[in-house]
Design an enzyme around this catalytic site. Sequence first.
Site, PDB file in Angstrom:
ATOM      1  N   ASN A 138      -8.159  -7.242  19.886  1.00 11.27           N
ATOM      2  CA  ASN A 138      -8.550  -5.849  19.657  1.00 11.27           C
ATOM      3  C   ASN A 138      -8.844  -5.160  20.982  1.00 11.27           C
ATOM      4  O   ASN A 138      -9.249  -5.794  21.952  1.00 11.27           O
ATOM      5  CB  ASN A 138      -9.735  -5.767  18.693  1.00 11.27           C
ATOM      6  CG  ASN A 138     -10.995  -6.323  19.306  1.00 11.27           C
ATOM      7  OD1 ASN A 138     -11.636  -5.678  20.128  1.00 11.27           O
ATOM      8  ND2 ASN A 138     -11.341  -7.555  18.934  1.00 11.27           N
ATOM      9  N   CYS A 195      -2.943  -7.644  14.311  1.00 10.93           N
ATOM     10  CA  CYS A 195      -2.161  -8.704  13.655  1.00 10.93           C
ATOM     11  C   CYS A 195      -2.426  -8.707  12.148  1.00 10.93           C
ATOM     12  O   CYS A 195      -1.555  -9.038  11.354  1.00 10.93           O
ATOM     13  CB  CYS A 195      -2.499 -10.066  14.248  1.00 10.93           C
ATOM     14  SG  CYS A 195      -1.803 -10.296  15.885  1.00 10.93           S
ATOM     15  N   CYS A 374      -5.276   0.374   1.141  1.00 12.09           N
ATOM     16  CA  CYS A 374      -4.425  -0.538   1.914  1.00 12.09           C
ATOM     17  C   CYS A 374      -4.839  -1.954   1.499  1.00 12.09           C
ATOM     18  O   CYS A 374      -5.217  -2.167   0.360  1.00 12.09           O
ATOM     19  CB  CYS A 374      -4.587  -0.299   3.415  1.00 12.09           C
ATOM     20  SG  CYS A 374      -6.256  -0.557   4.011  1.00 12.09           S
TER      21      CYS A 374
END
Length: 418
Positions: A138, A195, A374
């Site tokens: 990140n 990822c 999501c």
Amino acid sequence: MQPIVNQLGALTNDEIHRYGRHLIMPELGMDGQRRLKASSILLVGTGGLGSPLALYLAAAGVGRLGLVDYDIVEETNLQRQIIHGVSSIGKSKIESAAQRILDINPNVQIDKYEVPLTSENALEILEPYDVIIDGTDNFPTRYLVNDACVRLGKPNVYGSILRFEGQLSVFYAKEGPCYRCMFPEPPPPGLVPSCAEGGVLGVLPGTIGTMQATEAIKLITGIGDPMIGRMLLYDALEVSFTTIKVRKNPTCPVCGIPADQVELIDYEQFCGVPAHDHSPAAVAVNGLQNGADLPIPQITALELKQRLDSGEDLFVLDVRNPEEWEIVSLESTTARIPKPRLMLAAQEVQAGRIKLADTPLAEIPRDREIIVYCRSGARSSDVINTLRDLGYDPHKLVNMAGGILGWARNVDRSMPVY
Ligand SMILES: [Zn+2]
């Protein structure tokens, strides 16, 4: 380059036996192995990159390994985080990694930092180590590790991975550029997927992590030509390794000033994203960015189910990628626009290059309540912030907290999770 470790550790007869394959190479020899024994390396993260790093550095005979991680092992980690196994699910990653490291090499001293790395604790945690290795994925932690390394004059062995591609470099401000020379500003929030969002080939962190381990060994022992001032770009699908030059920026805001003047800042704010998927800051940061002081309205999966069951006509927007639709979807989905497509369209609209009506955004009505979902609720928050910037009514944009995972947990337990 000169070895960065100058002490020589003492090797027992057992250790001499163990490291025989190293000792017979003149480049490394007793001298190199003793430097490894005296060396200390800090691994930030014991996940995808951290797994091969810890395994190989322990096997190679590094004397002391510091591990920074506060995560627990989950089943979805096992596809790539090879230091952990089924028996470690639910355990702390640090404990799981430490157990495996000691099984490989009981001579390694392990320091455990079971905390998030922050601007407050980074200097103290990094200071005792010869080499710092960034194994996180990140941006806030990446900038934090870079700036702390510049401040302390430490080399930062950098690796990053996404989907089928990886990057490798050594940022060492004393000898070359730092991460900020190459990337002065973080990418706009949401533009580069993590990822968890974009996926990653399980083998890829193995490739990049073992190369990071190699660079660390080279720095410690002074053999070969370290990746300082260069970045390797690896494409697993093409099998291409491309090396590009990275120049030191004389006006770099971090390594362009005296090291003792480098101040650590609030990196979550700087990058506009949380430092961690599970970070409690995730919601707060998402709510604060883009100048919107209104928190994002949330709905739980159970509440959504009840409202749908009562016959309410809700616009349910799925912003996951097509591959994810195939795994599992909500029946009540009204429209699907993958986040990358949506963000790109929003950028073009904001830059005045295209009319909103000519983009996929035209599908999203302005006069209805929109439930955005999501997988876990992070991407949908980003999308809501972007839609707010485009002038959508912030009261009508509702985030499905916990995403489709929340639905699987609280509404339909027969659904697959991923
Ligand atoms: Zn720099």
